[in-house]
Every structure is written in C-alpha cells, then in structure tokens.
Design a protein around this motif. Sequence first.
Motif, PDB file in Angstrom:
ATOM      1  N   PHE A  10       0.856  -1.200   0.000  1.00 33.22           N
ATOM      2  CA  PHE A  10       0.000   0.000   0.000  1.00 33.22           C
ATOM      3  C   PHE A  10       0.890   1.248   0.000  1.00 33.22           C
ATOM      4  N   ASP A  11       1.636   1.387  -1.082  1.00 32.14           N
ATOM      5  CA  ASP A  11       2.752   2.340  -1.143  1.00 32.14           C
ATOM      6  C   ASP A  11       2.661   3.285  -2.352  1.00 32.14           C
ATOM      7  N   PRO A  12       1.608   4.148  -2.430  1.00 29.38           N
ATOM      8  CA  PRO A  12       0.550   4.342  -1.443  1.00 29.38           C
ATOM      9  C   PRO A  12      -0.704   3.551  -1.793  1.00 29.38           C
ATOM     10  N   VAL A  13      -1.627   3.492  -0.843  1.00 26.67           N
ATOM     11  CA  VAL A  13      -2.951   2.926  -1.104  1.00 26.67           C
ATOM     12  C   VAL A  13      -3.657   3.789  -2.144  1.00 26.67           C
ATOM     13  N   HIS A  14      -4.391   3.148  -3.071  1.00 27.76           N
ATOM     14  CA  HIS A  14      -5.105   3.908  -4.094  1.00 27.76           C
ATOM     15  C   HIS A  14      -6.516   3.351  -4.270  1.00 27.76           C
ATOM     16  N   LEU A  15      -7.274   3.978  -5.163  1.00 31.52           N
ATOM     17  CA  LEU A  15      -8.678   3.605  -5.315  1.00 31.52           C
ATOM     18  C   LEU A  15      -8.846   2.187  -5.846  1.00 31.52           C
ATOM     19  N   GLY A  16      -7.864   1.686  -6.572  1.00 35.14           N
ATOM     20  CA  GLY A  16      -7.925   0.304  -7.025  1.00 35.14           C
ATOM     21  C   GLY A  16      -7.928  -0.668  -5.855  1.00 35.14           C
ATOM     22  N   HIS A  17      -7.095  -0.393  -4.845  1.00 31.78           N
ATOM     23  CA  HIS A  17      -7.086  -1.227  -3.651  1.00 31.78           C
ATOM     24  C   HIS A  17      -8.461  -1.211  -2.974  1.00 31.78           C
ATOM     25  N   LEU A  18      -9.042  -0.026  -2.867  1.00 34.22           N
ATOM     26  CA  LEU A  18     -10.334   0.090  -2.206  1.00 34.22           C
ATOM     27  C   LEU A  18     -11.420  -0.636  -2.988  1.00 34.22           C
ATOM     28  N   TRP A  19     -11.328  -0.594  -4.301  1.00 34.66           N
ATOM     29  CA  TRP A  19     -12.291  -1.285  -5.147  1.00 34.66           C
ATOM     30  C   TRP A  19     -12.185  -2.793  -4.925  1.00 34.66           C
ATOM     31  N   HIS A  54       4.157   6.108   7.494  1.00 40.51           N
ATOM     32  CA  HIS A  54       3.399   6.914   6.538  1.00 40.51           C
ATOM     33  C   HIS A  54       2.403   6.031   5.771  1.00 40.51           C
ATOM     34  N   ARG A  55       2.841   4.861   5.349  1.00 46.06           N
ATOM     35  CA  ARG A  55       1.933   3.969   4.617  1.00 46.06           C
ATOM     36  C   ARG A  55       0.771   3.544   5.494  1.00 46.06           C
ATOM     37  N   LEU A  56       1.052   3.295   6.762  1.00 47.66           N
ATOM     38  CA  LEU A  56       0.004   2.930   7.717  1.00 47.66           C
ATOM     39  C   LEU A  56      -0.986   4.076   7.897  1.00 47.66           C
ATOM     40  N   ALA A  57      -0.486   5.290   8.049  1.00 42.24           N
ATOM     41  CA  ALA A  57      -1.356   6.453   8.247  1.00 42.24           C
ATOM     42  C   ALA A  57      -2.254   6.686   7.033  1.00 42.24           C
ATOM     43  N   MET A  58      -1.681   6.553   5.826  1.00 42.38           N
ATOM     44  CA  MET A  58      -2.481   6.751   4.608  1.00 42.38           C
ATOM     45  C   MET A  58      -3.563   5.684   4.479  1.00 42.38           C
ATOM     46  N   VAL A  70     -10.970  -2.757   8.672  1.00 45.36           N
ATOM     47  CA  VAL A  70     -10.102  -2.472   9.812  1.00 45.36           C
ATOM     48  C   VAL A  70      -8.651  -2.547   9.358  1.00 45.36           C
ATOM     49  N   VAL A  71      -7.823  -1.671   9.885  1.00 49.93           N
ATOM     50  CA  VAL A  71      -6.389  -1.692   9.583  1.00 49.93           C
ATOM     51  C   VAL A  71      -5.679  -2.419  10.711  1.00 49.93           C
ATOM     52  N   ASP A  72      -4.896  -3.425  10.345  1.00 52.07           N
ATOM     53  CA  ASP A  72      -4.179  -4.253  11.312  1.00 52.07           C
ATOM     54  C   ASP A  72      -2.685  -3.983  11.140  1.00 52.07           C
ATOM     55  N   PRO A  73      -2.048  -3.308  12.108  1.00 50.85           N
ATOM     56  CA  PRO A  73      -0.640  -2.894  11.952  1.00 50.85           C
ATOM     57  C   PRO A  73       0.377  -3.917  12.447  1.00 50.85           C
ATOM     58  N   ARG A  74      -0.044  -5.156  12.686  1.00 45.01           N
ATOM     59  CA  ARG A  74       0.835  -6.103  13.379  1.00 45.01           C
ATOM     60  C   ARG A  74       2.159  -6.346  12.650  1.00 45.01           C
ATOM     61  N   GLU A  75       2.149  -6.384  11.320  1.00 44.02           N
ATOM     62  CA  GLU A  75       3.399  -6.684  10.620  1.00 44.02           C
ATOM     63  C   GLU A  75       4.375  -5.517  10.699  1.00 44.02           C
ATOM     64  N   ILE A  76       3.857  -4.293  10.691  1.00 48.40           N
ATOM     65  CA  ILE A  76       4.723  -3.131  10.867  1.00 48.40           C
ATOM     66  C   ILE A  76       5.265  -3.094  12.290  1.00 48.40           C
ATOM     67  N   GLN A  77       4.411  -3.417  13.255  1.00 48.91           N
ATOM     68  CA  GLN A  77       4.860  -3.442  14.644  1.00 48.91           C
ATOM     69  C   GLN A  77       5.867  -4.556  14.883  1.00 48.91           C
ATOM     70  N   VAL A 204      -5.821  10.947   1.358  1.00 50.65           N
ATOM     71  CA  VAL A 204      -4.479  10.425   1.086  1.00 50.65           C
ATOM     72  C   VAL A 204      -3.683  11.418   0.244  1.00 50.65           C
ATOM     73  N   GLN A 205      -4.334  12.029  -0.736  1.00 52.02           N
ATOM     74  CA  GLN A 205      -3.658  13.045  -1.554  1.00 52.02           C
ATOM     75  C   GLN A 205      -3.187  14.202  -0.675  1.00 52.02           C
ATOM     76  N   MET A 206      -4.034  14.640   0.249  1.00 55.58           N
ATOM     77  CA  MET A 206      -3.649  15.727   1.152  1.00 55.58           C
ATOM     78  C   MET A 206      -2.481  15.311   2.050  1.00 55.58           C
ATOM     79  N   TYR A 207      -2.507  14.072   2.509  1.00 56.86           N
ATOM     80  CA  TYR A 207      -1.416  13.569   3.358  1.00 56.86           C
ATOM     81  C   TYR A 207      -0.105  13.558   2.586  1.00 56.86           C
ATOM     82  N   LEU A 208      -0.159  13.084   1.345  1.00 58.42           N
ATOM     83  CA  LEU A 208       1.042  13.066   0.506  1.00 58.42           C
ATOM     84  C   LEU A 208       1.618  14.472   0.350  1.00 58.42           C
ATOM     85  N   GLN A 209       0.746  15.427   0.094  1.00 48.78           N
ATOM     86  CA  GLN A 209       1.199  16.797  -0.113  1.00 48.78           C
ATOM     87  C   GLN A 209       1.755  17.402   1.170  1.00 48.78           C
ATOM     88  N   THR A 210       1.087  17.141   2.287  1.00 49.47           N
ATOM     89  CA  THR A 210       1.500  17.712   3.565  1.00 49.47           C
ATOM     90  C   THR A 210       2.877  17.197   3.985  1.00 49.47           C
TER      91      THR A 210
END
Length: 217
Positions: A10-19, A54-58, A70-77, A204-210
């Motif tokens: 998810f680097d980054p997550v996009h609308l295809g993933h959500l679809w 950052h990928r987790l936050a997006m 639900v977002v499960d962060p176990r592998e990042i942790q 996500v676009q706003m996060y990328l820009q920020t």
Amino acid sequence: MRLGIFGGSFDPVHLGHLWIGEAAMETLQLDRLAWIPTATQPLKPSGAAEDAQHRLAMLQLAVSGREGFVVDPREIQRDGVSYSVDTVGEIKQEHPEAELFLIIGSDSLATMPQWHRPADLLSMVTLAVVQRPTDQTASDQAATDQTGQAALDFSVLDGLVSPERRAAFEAAVIAMPQIELSSSGIRQRVAAGQSIRYQVPAAVQMYLQTHHLYVQE
C-alpha cells in the motif's frame, strides 16, 4: 464470522485497492476485512519506497468510515521480514471461530509455492484470488475463461492442497474489472509533479502533499 485478510505494501494505497476491498466484501460475503500493511515482504526484500508509518497512516485515512474495514498494523509493529503464515496463525488464534479468507492477486498465486510454509498457510485459509479481465485477441483466447477474464492457473497448488481445497479456492475467485492504477505509477506521477486526483482518496492526496512524500529531492 467471515474474516478477509488483505495484505500489501500500500505504497501508497489507491482507489484500485479500495475497489478490490469492496469486491471482496461482496463476493465473499465478509463480515470484516483486515487490511495489513507489510513491513518487509520476503519476495520483495528491497522493501517499500516510503516509511511504514506513513503507509500505515495513509491506509487508515483511506478506509476510515467504511464499516467492516479495519487496519491491522501487526506486521509493521513486528518489523523485519513478515511471513503470511505467521500473521494468519496469529489471527486464527485470536479468532478461532472465524472462517479466514486470504485475498491475493493472480501474480501472487503464481508464486505461492515460493512462499514460506505454503501448505501450512493454505490449511488455515480459503484462498481468494483477484481475477482481472484481459483483452481477448486471437492469440490469447486460450488464456481467458468464458467471461473474458484472465484465466487463473490453480495447478501451481497441486501437492500443497487437496483437490477439494483447490476446488474451494477456485469457487472463491473475486472477479474484477480492469483497473489501470498502480502504486508505482502514482509514485512516478507525484515525482513528476503530475496530478493524482481521483486516483487516491482525497485524504491520502492531502497527506502526501503535507508530508512531501514520493517527491524528488
């Protein structure tokens, strides 16, 4: 409970993933879909382009408000190389009553014999492969099924699962329309200063820009 597991960079997550997530919820009649961003994938040792946090936050921004996601962060942790068999084993222990569905792409299906302890992994889940259409020309008709979808080769699982389990996996295919989006393409557009509007969620676009992610220094 019917619980889907959808991992990736998810680097980054996009609308295809959500679809894909929406299609999985409907096709598999899931009660919940766990999105699991990876730290380091065994078959992609070079890792993701962007920092895991950052990928987790997006991803959290992208799925926020969608009931059942639900977002499960176990592998990042966990950090380091993560094996799907370990992650699925943990989830199975936490939800022993749940029927688990592991959502993967057709490219991942082809490499399944190379995964860590694939037989153990496939004994715990129903494999749900995302099937995308292909342009059906005279040269590739043999590689498509009767609906025009790209044919999936489940024979790579021979010797890893029983014929009955393989049939269950074939029945859990998630048919998808062609999605001309990729995380690498989005990274390239950001680096080139091009628009990614309508390709990623607005948040996500706003996060990328920020945070000035994926821009060339």
